[in-house]
Design an enzyme around this catalytic site. Sequence first.
Site, mmCIF file in Angstrom:
data_model
loop_
_atom_site.group_PDB
_atom_site.id
_atom_site.type_symbol
_atom_site.label_atom_id
_atom_site.label_comp_id
_atom_site.label_asym_id
_atom_site.label_seq_id
_atom_site.Cartn_x
_atom_site.Cartn_y
_atom_site.Cartn_z
ATOM 1 N N ASP A 12 0.869 -1.165 0.000
ATOM 2 C CA ASP A 12 0.000 0.000 0.000
ATOM 3 C C ASP A 12 0.912 1.223 0.000
ATOM 4 O O ASP A 12 2.105 1.121 0.324
ATOM 5 C CB ASP A 12 -0.893 -0.028 1.246
ATOM 6 C CG ASP A 12 -1.751 1.208 1.382
ATOM 7 O OD1 ASP A 12 -2.352 1.638 0.382
ATOM 8 O OD2 ASP A 12 -1.816 1.755 2.503
ATOM 9 N N ASP A 14 -0.111 5.072 0.984
ATOM 10 C CA ASP A 14 -0.309 6.090 2.018
ATOM 11 C C ASP A 14 -0.220 5.494 3.419
ATOM 12 O O ASP A 14 -0.916 4.530 3.749
ATOM 13 C CB ASP A 14 -1.676 6.758 1.839
ATOM 14 C CG ASP A 14 -1.804 7.444 0.487
ATOM 15 O OD1 ASP A 14 -0.789 7.555 -0.221
ATOM 16 O OD2 ASP A 14 -2.922 7.856 0.129
ATOM 17 N N ASP A 185 -1.501 -0.366 6.049
ATOM 18 C CA ASP A 185 -1.834 0.243 7.340
ATOM 19 C C ASP A 185 -3.319 0.167 7.660
ATOM 20 O O ASP A 185 -3.725 0.468 8.778
ATOM 21 C CB ASP A 185 -1.443 1.729 7.327
ATOM 22 C CG ASP A 185 -2.358 2.536 6.409
ATOM 23 O OD1 ASP A 185 -3.195 3.312 6.923
ATOM 24 O OD2 ASP A 185 -2.270 2.369 5.187
#
Length: 268
Positions: A12, A14, A185
């Site tokens: 991922d 961000d 996250d």
Amino acid sequence: MATPARTAAFFDLDKTIIAKSSVLAFGRPFYQSGLINRRAVLRSAYAQFMFALSGADADQIERMREYLTSMCSGWDVSQVRDIVSETLHDIIDPIVYDEAVDLIAMHKAAGRDVVIVSTSGEEVVAPIGAMLGADDVVATQMVVEDGKYTGEISRYAYGKEKAVAVLALADERGYDLAGSYAYSDSATDIPMLEAVGHAFAVNADRALRKAAAEHDWPLLTFSNAVPLRERIAGMRPEHPVISAGVVGAGVAAAGLAWYATRHRTNRA
């Protein structure tokens, strides 16, 4: 002798590779180029603050998607690409997690493809991926007509769609997903994490921490941002794991296991 199975590491973007929302980070240059007004800049800054403070749940991500797509309707695609290209290093370079760069280098040393899978737009994600040395990116794609965004989306790389993209790449390129890795996250990326044999929760939100405990996924904390240009220019020594990793795939894999142990946080 059998050829080793091809594997990949899916990241991922961000709050996993970079500390902020990649799209919102470009609010200021978009404003300076006349694409958005001051109100939009302030709204983006507030969204960035909330994103950094507590992450974003599915409803917030959906509202952000609707806001951003409506805002960019009518934008000239080449202008957006030029802005991203011209400001990429100034904006993204300082917010890249050092730990993520180490992991990317280790996976590449081990012979794995590195793929960034992000909900952000392809015009933003692709240049960031190139800057980081990723082999490929999967990102949201906007519909374009006559060189301008229509405000519609042809592919929304979010939630289950990330897992669909990972499975499609595995089928196309022959990745052994049981031997592959994934990092995120957010709990919205649980389907992607479940698709591989080695999943890691990075700077995990509360829901992902709970899921990580249930799946026995390691928890990693990334916090150290060192400008990429310092690393590239050799202004500081290479990480010892990177140096060991280039010797061969076996050593790199051992380094990765050490890294995960060293950076694992206490479980929630």
